[in-house]
Design an enzyme around this catalytic site. Structure first.
Site, mmCIF file in Angstrom:
data_model
loop_
_atom_site.group_PDB
_atom_site.id
_atom_site.type_symbol
_atom_site.label_atom_id
_atom_site.label_comp_id
_atom_site.label_asym_id
_atom_site.label_seq_id
_atom_site.Cartn_x
_atom_site.Cartn_y
_atom_site.Cartn_z
ATOM 1 N N GLU A 1 0.845 -1.191 0.000
ATOM 2 C CA GLU A 1 0.000 0.000 0.000
ATOM 3 C C GLU A 1 0.884 1.245 0.000
ATOM 4 O O GLU A 1 1.113 1.849 1.027
ATOM 5 C CB GLU A 1 -0.954 0.030 1.208
ATOM 6 C CG GLU A 1 -2.201 -0.823 1.072
ATOM 7 C CD GLU A 1 -2.012 -2.251 1.547
ATOM 8 O OE1 GLU A 1 -2.955 -3.048 1.440
ATOM 9 O OE2 GLU A 1 -0.907 -2.575 2.022
ATOM 10 N N SER A 2 1.432 1.581 -1.182
ATOM 11 C CA SER A 2 2.177 2.824 -1.438
ATOM 12 C C SER A 2 3.684 2.735 -1.227
ATOM 13 O O SER A 2 4.306 1.818 -1.723
ATOM 14 C CB SER A 2 1.530 4.006 -0.736
ATOM 15 O OG SER A 2 0.187 4.152 -1.170
ATOM 16 N N CYS B 1 -1.904 3.860 1.616
ATOM 17 C CA CYS B 1 -3.308 4.018 1.232
ATOM 18 C C CYS B 1 -4.148 2.917 1.867
ATOM 19 O O CYS B 1 -3.724 2.262 2.805
ATOM 20 C CB CYS B 1 -3.431 4.010 -0.297
ATOM 21 S SG CYS B 1 -2.700 2.535 -1.056
ATOM 22 N N SER C 1 1.987 0.921 -8.684
ATOM 23 C CA SER C 1 2.792 1.825 -7.856
ATOM 24 C C SER C 1 4.178 1.952 -8.463
ATOM 25 O O SER C 1 4.701 0.998 -9.058
ATOM 26 C CB SER C 1 2.934 1.293 -6.424
ATOM 27 O OG SER C 1 1.732 1.422 -5.705
ATOM 28 N N HIS D 1 0.912 6.371 -7.523
ATOM 29 C CA HIS D 1 0.076 5.236 -7.118
ATOM 30 C C HIS D 1 -1.278 5.357 -7.808
ATOM 31 O O HIS D 1 -1.836 6.464 -7.882
ATOM 32 C CB HIS D 1 -0.089 5.205 -5.599
ATOM 33 C CG HIS D 1 1.228 5.149 -4.889
ATOM 34 N ND1 HIS D 1 1.969 3.998 -4.827
ATOM 35 C CD2 HIS D 1 1.954 6.105 -4.271
ATOM 36 C CE1 HIS D 1 3.100 4.247 -4.185
ATOM 37 N NE2 HIS D 1 3.109 5.526 -3.838
#
Length: 343
Positions: free
Chosen positions: A63-64, A78, A239, A252
């Site tokens: 997540e990022s 995120c 990403s 992203h």
């Protein structure tokens, strides 16, 4: 708007440290991978790819992104990650290598699915309370603010804190030449967003599929000088981190229709013209052709934010609002929103 879906809007935490570093100036970069995994476990994400150079280490996360400099760390996550829970382990590991926290900055946009966020991200008030309780008392210069726009769905949340020494040094040094630009885009062009979906059973890993997306979407052309570390998720999403000497950039993408979102962030110097703001942002907006763009520029100079409109308006968008505020440890934050011009 979908009732629920993946939250694209990221939370961003930047911590800056000071102190004597006993190991040849590498500071936080001496943290081993197990320590980094511990921090990310608290946040609830993992590393999927990584690249580094002589200046810093860059990690693409599930997540990022994460960026580790000798005396600075930036985590951007995120989804329903619990970003602020990284603070305690990071302060612990920094203390072990002789570093003390001098600056904290936390920023985010407005969540698309705020009710899906876990503690301490259930509200900005709760986030500020958590920050206040977990930061050292000597970070005594603090400010929290929500910067509004004309669109209720787009506002910018900022918390900043620093110590006495940083406040005294704010007017000097080279750091005042630098700026950070955070671009958030929603309602992506549907045809362009489809490029961030993988074909079922394509037989590729995330790295290979990510490189293809970088090339076919034009992302690789945004800054040709950058070394890119990219990853494509299954069935969709993308990403990338770019490293260009001591500067980073990151993109992203959450491409699903109904809650599509893309972000672009980069750090630059007002004197570094090959890293030109106008060209970078213009190329990014053309990659996604979003329905709404918001841009937060953090800098102690007016050179950076005044160029943002010059980048976005020529590609058919108009600035609808501009909010300015001052923060300790950050300088000036300018929040601008753009939507397509009415024909």
């Amino acid at each position: 708007m979908a009732m629920s879906g993946f939250e694209g809007f990221e939370k961003r935490l930047e911590l800056q440290f000071s102190g004597d570093d006993p190991v040849n100036g590498i500071g936080l970069r001496q943290l081993d991978f197990k320590s980094i995994e511990q921090v990310l476990h608290a946040v609830q994400c993992t590393v999927v790819s990584a690249v580094g150079n002589q200046y810093f280490d860059s990690y693409v996360l599930s997540e990022s992104s994460l960026f580790v400099y000798p005396t600075k760390i930036i985590i951007k996550t995120c989804g329903t990650t619990q970003l602020l829970k990284s603070i305690r382990p990071l302060l612990h590991f920094a203390c072990d290598i002789g570093l003390t926290l001098s600056v904290c900055r936390y920023t985010r946009g407005s969540f698309i699915f705020p009710k899906a966020q876990p503690y301490p991200h259930t509200s900005f008030k709760e986030e500020v309370k958590y920050l206040e309780e977990n930061l050292p008392n000597y970070l005594c210069y603090r400010k929290a603010s929500v910067m509004p726009s004309k669109m209720s769905s787009h506002s910018w949340h900022v918390f900043s804190a620093c110590d006495e020494a940083h406040m005294q040094n704010l007017g000097g040094g080279d750091h005042h030449d630098f700026y950070t630009i955070e671009v958030c885009m929603t309602e992506l062009d549907r045809v362009l967003a489809r490029k961030f979906f993988r074909r079922p059973n394509d037989g590729k890993n995330g790295d290979t599929a990510g490189k293809e997306m970088t090339e076919m979407t034009g992302i690789g052309d945004i800054n040709p000088n950058a070394v890119i570390c990219d990853f494509a998720f299954d069935p969709c999403g993308y990403s990338m981190n770019g490293i260009d000497n001591d500067r980073y950039s990151t993109i992203h993408v959450t491409p699903e229709d109904g809650f599509s979102y893309a972000s672009f962030e980069f750090v630059g110097s007002i004197y570094n013209y090959h890293n030109d703001i106008v060209e970078f942002i213009k190329k990014v907006v053309q990659v996604f052709r979003p329905g709404t763009v918001s841009v937060a520029t953090t800098s102690t100079s007016h050179e950076a934010w005044t160029r943002v409109a010059n980048a976005i308006e020529p590609v058919g968008m108009k600035c609808r609002s501009c909010t300015v505020d001052e923060f300790p440890a950050a300088g000036t934050v300018v929040f601008q929103t753009f939507t397509p011009r009415r024909k």
